[in-house]
Design a protein around this motif. Structure first.
Motif, PDB file in Angstrom:
ATOM      1  N   LEU A  36       0.840  -1.202   0.000  1.00  0.00           N
ATOM      2  CA  LEU A  36       0.000   0.000   0.000  1.00  0.00           C
ATOM      3  C   LEU A  36       0.878   1.257   0.000  1.00  0.00           C
ATOM      4  O   LEU A  36       1.714   1.442   0.887  1.00  0.00           O
ATOM      5  CB  LEU A  36      -0.885  -0.008   1.254  1.00  0.00           C
ATOM      6  CG  LEU A  36      -2.028   0.997   1.259  1.00  0.00           C
ATOM      7  CD1 LEU A  36      -3.133   0.596   0.277  1.00  0.00           C
ATOM      8  CD2 LEU A  36      -2.608   1.151   2.664  1.00  0.00           C
ATOM      9  N   LEU A  37       0.690   2.094  -1.010  1.00  0.00           N
ATOM     10  CA  LEU A  37       1.491   3.322  -1.131  1.00  0.00           C
ATOM     11  C   LEU A  37       0.572   4.536  -1.157  1.00  0.00           C
ATOM     12  O   LEU A  37      -0.502   4.502  -1.774  1.00  0.00           O
ATOM     13  CB  LEU A  37       2.290   3.319  -2.449  1.00  0.00           C
ATOM     14  CG  LEU A  37       3.287   2.194  -2.685  1.00  0.00           C
ATOM     15  CD1 LEU A  37       3.971   2.377  -4.038  1.00  0.00           C
ATOM     16  CD2 LEU A  37       4.325   2.155  -1.565  1.00  0.00           C
ATOM     17  N   LEU A  38       1.021   5.614  -0.530  1.00  0.00           N
ATOM     18  CA  LEU A  38       0.332   6.893  -0.661  1.00  0.00           C
ATOM     19  C   LEU A  38       0.499   7.327  -2.112  1.00  0.00           C
ATOM     20  O   LEU A  38       1.612   7.266  -2.652  1.00  0.00           O
ATOM     21  CB  LEU A  38       0.977   7.905   0.296  1.00  0.00           C
ATOM     22  CG  LEU A  38       0.347   9.288   0.350  1.00  0.00           C
ATOM     23  CD1 LEU A  38      -1.094   9.221   0.818  1.00  0.00           C
ATOM     24  CD2 LEU A  38       1.159  10.201   1.278  1.00  0.00           C
ATOM     25  N   ALA A  39      -0.598   7.749  -2.762  1.00  0.00           N
ATOM     26  CA  ALA A  39      -0.523   8.038  -4.204  1.00  0.00           C
ATOM     27  C   ALA A  39      -1.258   9.336  -4.532  1.00  0.00           C
ATOM     28  O   ALA A  39      -1.477  10.171  -3.655  1.00  0.00           O
ATOM     29  CB  ALA A  39      -1.093   6.858  -4.982  1.00  0.00           C
ATOM     30  N   ASP A  40      -1.598   9.518  -5.792  1.00  0.00           N
ATOM     31  CA  ASP A  40      -2.274  10.715  -6.297  1.00  0.00           C
ATOM     32  C   ASP A  40      -1.442  11.963  -5.995  1.00  0.00           C
ATOM     33  O   ASP A  40      -0.238  11.956  -6.236  1.00  0.00           O
ATOM     34  CB  ASP A  40      -3.687  10.808  -5.725  1.00  0.00           C
ATOM     35  CG  ASP A  40      -4.547  11.829  -6.452  1.00  0.00           C
ATOM     36  OD1 ASP A  40      -4.602  11.782  -7.696  1.00  0.00           O
ATOM     37  OD2 ASP A  40      -5.139  12.706  -5.794  1.00  0.00           O
ATOM     38  N   GLU A  41      -2.060  13.026  -5.482  1.00  0.00           N
ATOM     39  CA  GLU A  41      -1.337  14.282  -5.255  1.00  0.00           C
ATOM     40  C   GLU A  41      -1.675  14.858  -3.892  1.00  0.00           C
ATOM     41  O   GLU A  41      -2.695  14.510  -3.298  1.00  0.00           O
ATOM     42  CB  GLU A  41      -1.692  15.312  -6.335  1.00  0.00           C
ATOM     43  CG  GLU A  41      -3.109  15.844  -6.248  1.00  0.00           C
ATOM     44  CD  GLU A  41      -3.406  16.919  -7.300  1.00  0.00           C
ATOM     45  OE1 GLU A  41      -4.138  16.585  -8.263  1.00  0.00           O
ATOM     46  OE2 GLU A  41      -2.941  18.054  -7.167  1.00  0.00           O
ATOM     47  N   ILE A  42      -0.784  15.720  -3.416  1.00  0.00           N
ATOM     48  CA  ILE A  42      -1.078  16.507  -2.209  1.00  0.00           C
ATOM     49  C   ILE A  42      -0.725  17.936  -2.584  1.00  0.00           C
ATOM     50  O   ILE A  42       0.436  18.261  -2.849  1.00  0.00           O
ATOM     51  CB  ILE A  42      -0.260  16.056  -0.984  1.00  0.00           C
ATOM     52  CG1 ILE A  42      -0.405  14.549  -0.758  1.00  0.00           C
ATOM     53  CG2 ILE A  42      -0.706  16.834   0.262  1.00  0.00           C
ATOM     54  CD1 ILE A  42       0.418  14.020   0.417  1.00  0.00           C
TER      55      ILE A  42
END
Ligand code: TMP
Ligand code: ASP
Length: 247
Positions: free
Chosen positions: A196-202
């Motif tokens: 599980l990886l943090l994805a998309d954008e911040i």
């Protein structure tokens, strides 16, 4: 809220087009190129517009924040910046769940429960939304996620735990810069090994940032509510974060 997109097979073209980003394949099947666009939408695509310079600012802000979080132990998809508006990231299967963390009342929480915008939450709130444009991205419970098999119980636990860790880390960073972190949205994906990886954008598209002294909104609410000065606000966040590249 979701980035419902088109999928095409041609290699020369994009894999997927979302509301604010396009994803292209690379020679490496486990890596994709993300292009940040100036396009902006709000209220499930009802309001549309373009903010000149937003793509570049979000590309740079997101790169900076993922790098910051990675150094502090949050596993994520970001690899490196390619150009003003492009970055390379690990290819992941995005779980169809948006994870929102809130420190103060704003946006849909204020609307749904009739709470006063700006009131402090006694402790951070974690909410899950089902990424489904047709249904308007409904708020869902952990049991709903399990019922629909959108994520496993273990993944739900990890998303909650990591979202709260990201909150602590972002508060620490933004407080130093005179910015209050009101709330934000995260997305997670699974890599080819199921990790599980943090994805998309911040970025200011996915967070609410208020200037500590004046309460001025330095995020996408300026676009959502036609407050003006959208690009300036995003630029302000970039410079407060110490951004130096010419944008
Ligand atoms: P909300 O108050 O509208 O539910 O938004 C909570 C947070 O999530 C806020 O920081 C903005 C972010 N967000 C997104 O990133 N994408 C979306 O589509 C929506 C609705 C909110
Ligand atoms: N980007 C989302 C949409 O167009 C909504 C938002 O961020 O407010 O649906």
């Amino acid at each position: 809220m979701t980035e419902e997109g088109e999928t095409v097979m041609s290699e020369s073209s994009f894999l997927y087009e979302g509301k604010a980003k396009k994803i292209y394949p690379t020679d490496d099947p486990n890596v994709v190129r993300v292009e940040y666009k100036d396009d902006a939408t709000a209220f499930n695509g009802e309001k549309k517009g373009s903010v000149p310079g937003k793509g570049e600012l979000n590309n740079r802000i997101s790169a900076l924040l993922f790098t910051y979080l990675g150094k502090r132990g949050i596993p994520h998809h970001f690899i490196r910046t390619l150009s003003a508006t492009e970055q390379l990231v690990k290819r992941v299967n995005i779980l169809p769940v948006e994870v929102v963390v809130r420190n103060r009342v704003a946006g849909s929480l204020a609307r749904r429960l009739g709470l006063k915008e700006g009131s402090l939450c006694p402790s951070p709130l974690v909410e899950f939304y089902y990424k489904n444009d047709e249904r308007g991205d409904p708020l869902i419970t952990e049991d709903h996620i399990a019922l629909m098999e959108l994520a496993s119980r273990e993944q739900i636990r990890q998303m909650r735990e990591r979202a709260l860790q990201v909150n602590e880390l972002l508060i620490e960073l933004m407080t130093e810069k005179g910015v209050d972190l009101i709330d934000f949205k995260l997305e997670f994906g699974q890599d080819e090994n199921g990790k599980l990886l943090l994805a998309d954008e911040i970025s200011p598209d996915t967070c609410r940032f208020w200037d500590r002294g004046t309460g001025k909104k330095l995020d996408k609410d300026r676009f959502r509510h036609s407050l003006g000065g959208v690009e300036d606000a995003y630029y302000e966040i970039w410079t407060r974060l110490g951004g130096e590249d010419r944008v």
